[in-house]
Design a protein around this motif. Structure first.
Motif: not given
Length: 376
Positions: A68-81
């Motif tokens: 809910t607090e992460l957008s779809f784009e943020d979720q994808a970016a979080a996997m690449r950090i």
């Protein structure tokens, strides 16, 4: 001022282990980009994101925050950090992380210089006075008995988006078995796959995840219901007795088959978002949508883009447009219909892409979404 900034940088960097400082010095651009992204979130949410990236089990509350607090784009970016960026962010408090990220972006050479100072060997301490003669050694205390190792167990709860999307796993299994399967054999294969991967990586994961989660079958079966509604699979024949069941005359299974041409559909990756588009919003964007609705209900105007033209509308004007589009009388239009209409105006391209993937007309999909919140 520059000296004060340097002192604060030194205090912050001293909190990081030497290995993380070395990573920042060797990769200042990547560290700046990654830490700047992580600084947008509080420490508790950063820890949830790190655990999600490593494939660890989340509680229901943690999973709710993640989606809910992460957008779809943020979720994808979080996997690449990188993992190093997550570990560094968890060593620091939120203001310290924001200061370090800003410093890396503006003056990376200054940050690297401070790290090199910290890496320099300290001056040798003064020679200690001569030690007194050692006392006779005392008898060592008896070692306590080793603590029993708790037996690992598998919980009934489970999260599916790591390491492989559930929809994609269902598709891959069906393709490997002639394009058809029944839900329980797919669920059984997934359950064995998760357990096998846990055993292979047990030494790495046991420090972070005290328990691993596997879905109950009724939750897994729901994916077949969603995929069937979205038109990528369909039922084949009648229910038949299971070949592996102890009582096949009682346990009957329903086979499903992939609809020809839908093998590479993007629907497999995010089936729930294709069925419920509003779920693609994170909490912040959804709260912004609700704020727009509250302004309208207070009698304030809202600027809305309609057919590439910006128009200033009040609540009654938006209800008239919803009535014209859906046929719903104004007195039956609820807040949920207005929220979906506002979403459709702001995310038209996303809804158009859903209509193309589902093979339906966009106006039909849009009207159904505004009325029911679903695409099919």
């Amino acid at each position: 001022m520059a000296e004060e900034i340097r002192k604060r940088l030194r205090v912050i960097l001293e909190k990081l282990p030497e290995g993380l400082r070395d990573w920042i010095a060797e990769n200042p651009e990547e560290a700046a980009r990654s830490l700047r992204f992580l600084a947008r979130f509080d420490k508790e949410l950063r820890e949830i994101m790190f655990r999600a990236k490593r494939g660890e089990a989340l509680t229901d509350v943690e999973y709710e925050r993640f989606v809910t607090e992460l957008s779809f784009e943020d979720q994808a970016a979080a996997m690449r950090i990188p993992d190093e960026a997550y570990r560094a962010s968890l060593e620091l408090e939120d203001p310290e992380l924001r200061f370090l990220a800003a410093s890396l972006r503006r003056t990376p050479d200054e940050v690297v210089s401070v790290i090199e100072e910290l890496a320099a060997p300290p001056p040798p301490p003064p020679a200690p006075p001569p030690a007194p003669p050692p006392a006779p050694p005392a008898a060592p205390p008896a070692a306590p008995p080793p603590a029993p190792v708790p037996e690992r167990r598998f919980s009934a709860r489970w999260r599916s988006w790591w390491p492989q999307k559930t929809g994609e796993m269902i598709r891959d299994f069906m393709l490997a078995h002639g394009g058809r399967a029944h839900p329980y054999e797919v669920y059984d294969a997934y359950r064995r796959k998760v357990r096998r991967e846990i055993m292979e990586d047990h030494a790495t994961l046991k420090k972070y995840a005290p328990e691993y989660h596997i879905s109950e079958f009724r939750n897994f079966w729901r994916y077949f219901d969603i995929l069937e509604k979205l038109g990528v699979i369909h039922k084949v024949g009648e229910k038949t007795p299971s070949e592996k069941a102890k009582h096949p005359e009682v346990f009957r299974v329903q086979y499903y088959e992939i609809v020809p041409g839908m093998e590479d559909s993007p629907i497999w990756r995010w089936p729930q978002l294709y069925l419920y588009p509003l779920a693609s919003l994170g909490r912040r964007r959804f709260d912004k949508l609700k704020d727009d609705l509250e302004h309208l209900k207070r009698g304030e105007p809202l600027v809305v883009r309609i057919r590439e033209v910006e128009r200033t509308l009040y609540l009654d004007g938006i209800k008239d447009l919803i009535e014209e589009e859906t046929g719903l009388p104004p007195d039956e239009i609820k807040d949920e219909h207005i929220l979906r209409w506002l979403f459709a105006q702001k995310h038209t391209e996303w809804l158009v892409s859903l209509a193309e993937a589902l093979g339906v007309d966009y106006p039909e999909l849009r009207t159904r979404f505004i009325l029911t919140g679903r695409t099919v």
